[in-house]
Design a protein around this motif. Sequence first.
Motif, PDB file in Angstrom:
ATOM      1  N   ARG A  95       0.820  -1.212   0.000  1.00 12.17           N
ATOM      2  CA  ARG A  95       0.000   0.000   0.000  1.00 12.17           C
ATOM      3  C   ARG A  95       0.858   1.267   0.000  1.00 12.17           C
ATOM      4  NH1 ARG A  95      -2.267  -3.348   4.063  1.00 12.17           N
ATOM      5  NH2 ARG A  95      -4.274  -4.263   3.431  1.00 12.17           N
ATOM      6  N   SER A  96       2.131   1.120   0.262  1.00  5.06           N
ATOM      7  CA  SER A  96       3.001   2.297   0.371  1.00  5.06           C
ATOM      8  C   SER A  96       4.437   1.906   0.050  1.00  5.06           C
ATOM      9  CB  SER A  96       2.938   2.876   1.782  1.00  5.06           C
ATOM     10  OG  SER A  96       3.526   1.967   2.697  1.00  5.06           O
ATOM     11  N   GLN A  97       5.282   2.898  -0.123  1.00  9.58           N
ATOM     12  CA  GLN A  97       6.692   2.646  -0.340  1.00  9.58           C
ATOM     13  C   GLN A  97       7.314   1.966   0.874  1.00  9.58           C
ATOM     14  OE1 GLN A  97       8.835   6.115  -1.614  1.00  9.58           O
ATOM     15  NE2 GLN A  97      10.725   5.002  -2.012  1.00  9.58           N
ATOM     16  N   ASP A  98       6.806   2.276   2.066  1.00 13.13           N
ATOM     17  CA  ASP A  98       7.305   1.623   3.273  1.00 13.13           C
ATOM     18  C   ASP A  98       7.085   0.114   3.224  1.00 13.13           C
ATOM     19  OD1 ASP A  98       8.160   3.997   4.331  1.00 13.13           O
ATOM     20  OD2 ASP A  98       6.393   4.297   5.606  1.00 13.13           O
ATOM     21  N   ASP A  99       5.942  -0.313   2.673  1.00 16.29           N
ATOM     22  CA  ASP A  99       5.671  -1.749   2.557  1.00 16.29           C
ATOM     23  C   ASP A  99       6.705  -2.422   1.659  1.00 16.29           C
ATOM     24  OD1 ASP A  99       3.379  -1.620   4.179  1.00 16.29           O
ATOM     25  OD2 ASP A  99       2.114  -1.074   2.471  1.00 16.29           O
ATOM     26  N   LEU A 100       7.039  -1.772   0.561  1.00 16.80           N
ATOM     27  CA  LEU A 100       8.058  -2.321  -0.328  1.00 16.80           C
ATOM     28  C   LEU A 100       9.424  -2.366   0.353  1.00 16.80           C
ATOM     29  CD1 LEU A 100       7.280  -0.831  -3.870  1.00 16.80           C
ATOM     30  CD2 LEU A 100       7.343  -3.244  -3.236  1.00 16.80           C
ATOM     31  N   GLN A 101       9.732  -1.347   1.116  1.00 17.49           N
ATOM     32  CA  GLN A 101      11.016  -1.339   1.821  1.00 17.49           C
ATOM     33  C   GLN A 101      11.080  -2.428   2.882  1.00 17.49           C
ATOM     34  OE1 GLN A 101      11.147   2.741   3.118  1.00 17.49           O
ATOM     35  NE2 GLN A 101      12.045   3.475   1.206  1.00 17.49           N
ATOM     36  N   ASP A 102       9.948  -2.739   3.499  1.00 13.30           N
ATOM     37  CA  ASP A 102       9.911  -3.838   4.465  1.00 13.30           C
ATOM     38  C   ASP A 102      10.227  -5.164   3.782  1.00 13.30           C
ATOM     39  OD1 ASP A 102       9.358  -2.260   6.642  1.00 13.30           O
ATOM     40  OD2 ASP A 102       7.182  -2.587   6.566  1.00 13.30           O
ATOM     41  N   VAL A 103       9.677  -5.363   2.587  1.00  9.77           N
ATOM     42  CA  VAL A 103       9.961  -6.590   1.836  1.00  9.77           C
ATOM     43  C   VAL A 103      11.451  -6.661   1.499  1.00  9.77           C
ATOM     44  CG1 VAL A 103       9.521  -7.857  -0.303  1.00  9.77           C
ATOM     45  CG2 VAL A 103       7.630  -6.739   0.894  1.00  9.77           C
ATOM     46  N   GLN A 104      12.027  -5.552   1.083  1.00  9.89           N
ATOM     47  CA  GLN A 104      13.461  -5.519   0.765  1.00  9.89           C
ATOM     48  C   GLN A 104      14.307  -5.865   1.990  1.00  9.89           C
ATOM     49  OE1 GLN A 104      14.058  -1.553  -0.993  1.00  9.89           O
ATOM     50  NE2 GLN A 104      12.045  -1.818  -1.926  1.00  9.89           N
ATOM     51  N   ARG A 105      13.931  -5.324   3.153  1.00 10.62           N
ATOM     52  CA  ARG A 105      14.681  -5.623   4.374  1.00 10.62           C
ATOM     53  C   ARG A 105      14.582  -7.098   4.740  1.00 10.62           C
ATOM     54  NH1 ARG A 105      13.132  -0.227   5.912  1.00 10.62           N
ATOM     55  NH2 ARG A 105      11.112  -0.948   6.645  1.00 10.62           N
ATOM     56  N   LYS A 106      13.412  -7.682   4.561  1.00  8.07           N
ATOM     57  CA  LYS A 106      13.249  -9.104   4.863  1.00  8.07           C
ATOM     58  C   LYS A 106      14.136  -9.943   3.953  1.00  8.07           C
ATOM     59  CE  LYS A 106       8.526  -8.863   6.683  1.00  8.07           C
ATOM     60  NZ  LYS A 106       7.112  -9.198   6.455  1.00  8.07           N
ATOM     61  N   LEU A 107      14.167  -9.598   2.677  1.00  8.54           N
ATOM     62  CA  LEU A 107      15.009 -10.336   1.740  1.00  8.54           C
ATOM     63  C   LEU A 107      16.479 -10.242   2.131  1.00  8.54           C
ATOM     64  CD1 LEU A 107      13.327  -9.340  -1.655  1.00  8.54           C
ATOM     65  CD2 LEU A 107      13.401 -11.632  -0.672  1.00  8.54           C
ATOM     66  N   ARG A 108      16.922  -9.058   2.462  1.00  9.00           N
ATOM     67  CA  ARG A 108      18.341  -8.862   2.772  1.00  9.00           C
ATOM     68  C   ARG A 108      18.742  -9.439   4.121  1.00  9.00           C
ATOM     69  NH1 ARG A 108      17.711  -3.139  -0.085  1.00  9.00           N
ATOM     70  NH2 ARG A 108      18.765  -3.618  -2.068  1.00  9.00           N
ATOM     71  N   SER A 109      17.760  -9.805   4.937  1.00  5.65           N
ATOM     72  CA  SER A 109      18.076 -10.405   6.243  1.00  5.65           C
ATOM     73  C   SER A 109      18.129 -11.934   6.176  1.00  5.65           C
ATOM     74  CB  SER A 109      17.020  -9.987   7.277  1.00  5.65           C
ATOM     75  OG  SER A 109      15.766 -10.591   7.001  1.00  5.65           O
TER      76      SER A 109
END
Length: 250
Positions: A95-109
């Motif tokens: 729903r927001s750019q923050d949601d996409l950034q959360d997905v990116q952080r999960k991937l990188r972790s």
Amino acid sequence: MVKTALLSAIFAAFLTAGSAQAETCRQALALGLDVSGSVDAREWQLQIEGLARALASPEVTRAFLAVEGAPVWITIYEWAGDASPRDLVPWVAIRSQDDLQDVQRKLRSLTRVPHGPGTAMGEGIRFGGARLSERPGCWRYTLDISADGRSNMGPRPERVRFEPNLSDVTINGLIVSTGSDTADAAAVTRELDGLERYFRGAVIKGYGAFVERAGSYHDYDRAMTRKLLKELQTLTIVWLDILPDQNGQN
């Protein structure tokens, strides 16, 4: 044109009406990543980082957020030669750019875990279909299968792709060359041509289904960006044919 103007008005009214009700799922998108024996630790990391970078692309971000009140839901998993695909990112509404950034952080972790050496693509497709069935009521269902080789064990993908829970699902492919570090450009092209023929005959299906190509895992982010843009910018709308009346007027 009258048809275009009328369609735009109907679509706008539909979204306005929908915003007063429950939120609509514009698209359910499941991404299945190949982590079979042909994918080493370096390539696994390039694949994960490439997907994260694709999701951070401004063009992809705009495509995800193009329709307010009708988000895309995304889930990401990996599959290999065993019967245990692994969820990497559970279903999340963007729903927001923050949601996409959360997905990116999960991937990188994420930390790489061992998988079987074979390539059970049919099992990977079946798992994606099961995940998509968890999101009923979406306008569109899309399953992405990334791979650098053909299926060599488990259920045959050409049969699995037509199972009942995949009947309304479009399956697209992203293929990756494995010999690009040592092979010349012509050899890479021949490899990708052969793998694309296989995907077209045994993997992809549905209206507008396509195969995207990556010359190597170093090119994975660019190929994934192109693929996501094609998928997110495709919204199936029933076009109305406005027939002229007897006086030849619209």
